[in-house]
Design a protein around this motif. Structure first.
Motif, PDB file in Angstrom:
ATOM      1  N   ASP A 103      27.383  42.051  41.168  1.00 36.29           N
ATOM      2  CA  ASP A 103      27.062  39.809  40.947  1.00 36.29           C
ATOM      3  C   ASP A 103      25.146  40.431  40.852  1.00 36.29           C
ATOM      4  O   ASP A 103      24.529  39.336  40.878  1.00 36.29           O
ATOM      5  CB  ASP A 103      27.187  39.681  42.136  1.00 36.29           C
ATOM      6  CG  ASP A 103      28.585  38.834  41.754  1.00 36.29           C
ATOM      7  OD1 ASP A 103      29.665  39.177  41.002  1.00 36.29           O
ATOM      8  OD2 ASP A 103      29.026  38.659  43.248  1.00 36.29           O
ATOM      9  N   LYS A 187      40.273  31.216  43.223  1.00 32.17           N
ATOM     10  CA  LYS A 187      40.229  32.081  43.048  1.00 32.17           C
ATOM     11  C   LYS A 187      39.085  32.368  43.299  1.00 32.17           C
ATOM     12  O   LYS A 187      38.719  33.671  43.290  1.00 32.17           O
ATOM     13  CB  LYS A 187      39.854  31.747  41.848  1.00 32.17           C
ATOM     14  CG  LYS A 187      41.532  31.482  40.967  1.00 32.17           C
ATOM     15  CD  LYS A 187      41.022  30.467  39.561  1.00 32.17           C
ATOM     16  CE  LYS A 187      42.012  30.093  38.644  1.00 32.17           C
ATOM     17  NZ  LYS A 187      41.811  30.209  36.740  1.00 32.17           N
ATOM     18  N   GLU A 188      37.767  32.298  43.924  1.00 29.05           N
ATOM     19  CA  GLU A 188      36.698  32.788  43.924  1.00 29.05           C
ATOM     20  C   GLU A 188      36.944  33.774  45.828  1.00 29.05           C
ATOM     21  O   GLU A 188      36.736  35.093  45.549  1.00 29.05           O
ATOM     22  CB  GLU A 188      35.698  32.146  44.435  1.00 29.05           C
ATOM     23  CG  GLU A 188      35.305  30.942  43.568  1.00 29.05           C
ATOM     24  CD  GLU A 188      34.440  29.922  43.056  1.00 29.05           C
ATOM     25  OE1 GLU A 188      34.166  29.629  45.095  1.00 29.05           O
ATOM     26  OE2 GLU A 188      34.124  29.086  42.294  1.00 29.05           O
ATOM     27  N   GLU A 191      38.686  36.690  44.538  1.00 25.61           N
ATOM     28  CA  GLU A 191      38.221  37.639  43.695  1.00 25.61           C
ATOM     29  C   GLU A 191      36.660  38.452  44.564  1.00 25.61           C
ATOM     30  O   GLU A 191      36.024  39.352  44.161  1.00 25.61           O
ATOM     31  CB  GLU A 191      37.266  36.356  42.886  1.00 25.61           C
ATOM     32  CG  GLU A 191      37.741  36.567  40.933  1.00 25.61           C
ATOM     33  CD  GLU A 191      38.879  37.736  41.062  1.00 25.61           C
ATOM     34  OE1 GLU A 191      37.870  38.391  40.308  1.00 25.61           O
ATOM     35  OE2 GLU A 191      39.626  37.581  40.406  1.00 25.61           O
ATOM     36  N   ASN A 192      36.517  37.564  45.582  1.00 23.24           N
ATOM     37  CA  ASN A 192      35.317  37.874  46.200  1.00 23.24           C
ATOM     38  C   ASN A 192      36.057  39.188  47.321  1.00 23.24           C
ATOM     39  O   ASN A 192      35.092  40.240  47.519  1.00 23.24           O
ATOM     40  CB  ASN A 192      35.027  37.456  47.404  1.00 23.24           C
ATOM     41  CG  ASN A 192      34.054  37.946  48.331  1.00 23.24           C
ATOM     42  OD1 ASN A 192      32.992  38.110  47.843  1.00 23.24           O
ATOM     43  ND2 ASN A 192      34.306  37.439  49.554  1.00 23.24           N
ATOM     44  N   LYS A 194      38.485  41.478  46.145  1.00 21.24           N
ATOM     45  CA  LYS A 194      38.939  42.506  44.898  1.00 21.24           C
ATOM     46  C   LYS A 194      37.133  43.056  44.935  1.00 21.24           C
ATOM     47  O   LYS A 194      37.409  44.050  44.613  1.00 21.24           O
ATOM     48  CB  LYS A 194      39.005  41.861  43.796  1.00 21.24           C
ATOM     49  CG  LYS A 194      40.945  41.243  44.039  1.00 21.24           C
ATOM     50  CD  LYS A 194      41.117  40.472  43.021  1.00 21.24           C
ATOM     51  CE  LYS A 194      41.386  41.481  41.923  1.00 21.24           C
ATOM     52  NZ  LYS A 194      42.040  41.013  40.473  1.00 21.24           N
ATOM     53  N   LYS A 195      36.323  42.459  45.322  1.00 27.58           N
ATOM     54  CA  LYS A 195      34.759  43.113  44.962  1.00 27.58           C
ATOM     55  C   LYS A 195      34.096  43.996  45.252  1.00 27.58           C
ATOM     56  O   LYS A 195      33.914  44.897  45.565  1.00 27.58           O
ATOM     57  CB  LYS A 195      33.943  41.968  43.997  1.00 27.58           C
ATOM     58  CG  LYS A 195      34.341  40.935  42.655  1.00 27.58           C
ATOM     59  CD  LYS A 195      32.896  40.175  42.707  1.00 27.58           C
ATOM     60  CE  LYS A 195      32.671  39.308  41.492  1.00 27.58           C
ATOM     61  NZ  LYS A 195      32.202  38.060  41.340  1.00 27.58           N
TER      62      LYS A 195
END
Length: 208
Positions: A103, A187-188, A191-192, A194-195
């Motif tokens: 990010d 969702k956040e 995604e966190n 997965k990142k």
């Protein structure tokens, strides 16, 4: 003596019943659509695309499956398929150096990794690449078993981190997010995770 004709049996009703039963079972039977291997094919690169960055050898974990269905890791020693997940976890979760920026932030160490930080192994989960090589003679069952163990390694790490951060497994978060797509908080969280543990599995062309 006159021959008596036997009465014919009307099978029309039986055919109708069989047809209705067939429709009933077709409508009510559930199909398992969750089997298989989920893979996203890479997009075609434009001619003017920049050269990909060179990879450090220590950031690539090579898994080779030969025609005898034997599994060789790092070109050094053979292991059983039930030990592959453990070896993959050690490699992915090593955290021996700096990772790629996340990010837009500066490259940093993996402060959520629980590995040994071996300088000879992977630097960071977002740099750790698993390279799978197979033989054209490799059995389908062995190939699927190897894939399952490699994907399972990421699942273990993602579930562990999600439980640590959110008190719930990644599998539960993902399932709830799919059932409630409008929930931005879920969702956040997904995604966190997965990142922090991106699934990077590269498959080479099967060798002869």
């Amino acid at each position: 003596m006159a021959r008596r004709d036997l009465p014919e049996i009307n099978a029309g009703s039986m055919a109708d019943i069989a047809f209705l039963l067939l429709i009933f079972f077709l409508v009510t039977t559930t199909m398992d659509v969750d089997t298989g291997i989920s893979r996203k094919l890479p997009e075609k690169q434009p001619p003017d695309a920049p050269e990909p960055p060179k990879l450090k050898e220590k950031n690539v974990f090579i898994v080779t499956v030969n025609r005898n269905n034997e599994i060789l890791i790092e070109g050094e020693h053979f292991i059983q398929v039930d030990k592959l997940r453990e070896e993959a976890i050690k490699f992915i979760d090593n955290g021996g150096g700096l990772g790629n920026p996340i990010d837009g932030a500066e490259p940093a160490e993996c402060d959520w990794c629980e590995g040994t930080k071996d300088p000879e192994s992977s630097d960071h989960p977002n740099k750790a690449i698993i390279s799978l090589e197979s033989d054209r003679g490799t059995s389908y069952g062995t190939y699927i078993a190897v894939q399952n163990e490699l994907v399972g390694a990421y699942t273990v790490l993602r579930n562990r981190l999600a439980n640590k951060l959110y008190g719930r497994s990644y599998d539960d978060l993902l399932k709830d997010s799919e059932n409630d797509p409008s929930n931005e908080s879920l969702k956040e969280k997904v995604e966190n995770i997965k990142k922090k543990y991106p699934q990077i599995i590269s498959e080479a062309e099967p060798f002869k």
